[in-house]
Design an enzyme around this catalytic site. Structure first.
Site: not given
Ligand code: NAD
Length: 265
Positions: A69, A161
């Site tokens: 992205v 972050y």
């Molecule tokens: P995760 O790391 O398990 O999954 C993230 C996904 O994004 C992966 O499939 C990865 O390959 C993809 N990704 C990363 N960089 C990328 C790039 N440059 N281009 C395309 N794809 C890319 O993370 P998650 O926990 O599922 O988090 C998803 C979203 O939710 C994130 O934005 C995270 O910050 C947000 N979030 C997560 C939590 C949590 O507790 N898990 C809490 C708050 C916010």
């Protein structure tokens, strides 16, 4: 004929970035359960293919695009390919994100840049690419940006972050204003602690820094959520579906916590 009892996203094409695993996978599957077809943009195409299978099991069509992205050209190409394959895009979920637990004195310039590149710039690039096609094609749609409770109440070690996720909230407000005349709503979700690979990695990193075990850190983290349990990816998906559907038509510029009460604790 559709066998779905939830048809809120029937005939809608939704793009989910970072849909290979975690919250993105939960959102993709939940959208398909509401009748949507889903395009998944991710740097991990093999893992994303598993999400695509889950979407198809729900009756939706699914395509995977290997795209970073942060790469403007790659994003433009993927958006055009997704439209060629599954038709006009009605919804976008900017979910791709990265998180590292790094205290200020150990944070490098590269750490800082990585968070802003993926979390903030990635959201900008994909939003611009999708919104420009919606505007040109007169498509009313919806954009959902996945921010975080860390935008408002970050833990120690979440400087880069939390700041990048706060940028996503500001960006959401501006897009809501700019795109309203085109019938496009733009909102953000702020998940609390959700059971995903990212959180497992975060617990491991945090444990290494603090000398506690990942389980102890998780217990402490959940203690500050009113509901005292970890969230599931599809629980974020439920709210994304609402915002992507007609039921969300009078909600824009909003950021909604889906956090088991973390921000109110
Ligand atoms: P995760 O790391 O398990 O999954 C993230 C996904 O994004 C992966 O499939 C990865 O390959 C993809 N990704 C990363 N960089 C990328 C790039 N440059 N281009 C395309 N794809 C890319 O993370 P998650 O926990 O599922 O988090 C998803 C979203 O939710 C994130 O934005 C995270 O910050 C947000 N979030 C997560 C939590 C949590 O507790 N898990 C809490 C708050 C916010």
């Amino acid at each position: 004929m559709s066998t779905h009892t939830d048809t809120r996203l029937r005939d809608r094409h939704i793009v989910v970035t970072g849909g290979a695993r975690g919250i993105g996978r939960g959102i993709a599957v939940r959208c398909a359960r509401a009748g949507a077809d889903v395009s998944i943009f991710d740097t991990k195409p093999e893992v994303a293919a598993e999400t695509a299978d889950l979407v198809r099991e729900e009756g939706g069509e699914a395509e995977v695009y290997e795209v970073d992205v942060t790469d403007a050209e790659g994003v433009e190409t993927a958006v055009d390919a997704a439209i060629d394959s599954l038709g006009d895009i009605h919804g976008l979920v900017n979910n791709a994100g990265v998180q590292q637990a790094v205290p200020l004195l150990e944070t490098t310039e590269d750490d800082w840049d990585l968070h802003f590149e993926v979390n903030a710039k990635g959201t900008f690039l994909v939003s611009k690419a999708v919104a420009s096609r919606m505007v040109d094609g007169d498509i009313e749609g919806s954009i959902v940006n996945i921010s975080s409770v860390g935008a408002e109440r970050p833990f120690s070690g979440q400087g880069a972050y939390g700041a990048s996720k706060a940028a996503v909230l500001a960006f959401t407000t501006v897009l809501a204003k700019e795109l309203s005349d085109h019938g496009i709503t733009v909102n953000a979700l702020k998940p609390g602690t959700v059971e995903t690979p990212m959180v497992e990695e975060w617990l491991d990193e945090h444990a290494e820094q603090s000398g506690k075990s990942p389980d102890e850190i998780l217990a402490e983290t959940l203690d500050v959520h009113i509901l005292d349990r970890i969230g599931q990816p599809e629980e974020v998906g439920h709210v994304a579906v609402l915002l992507l559907s007609e039921e969300g038509d009078w909600i824009t510029g909003e950021s909604i916590a889906v956090d088991g009460g973390y921000l109110k604790h």
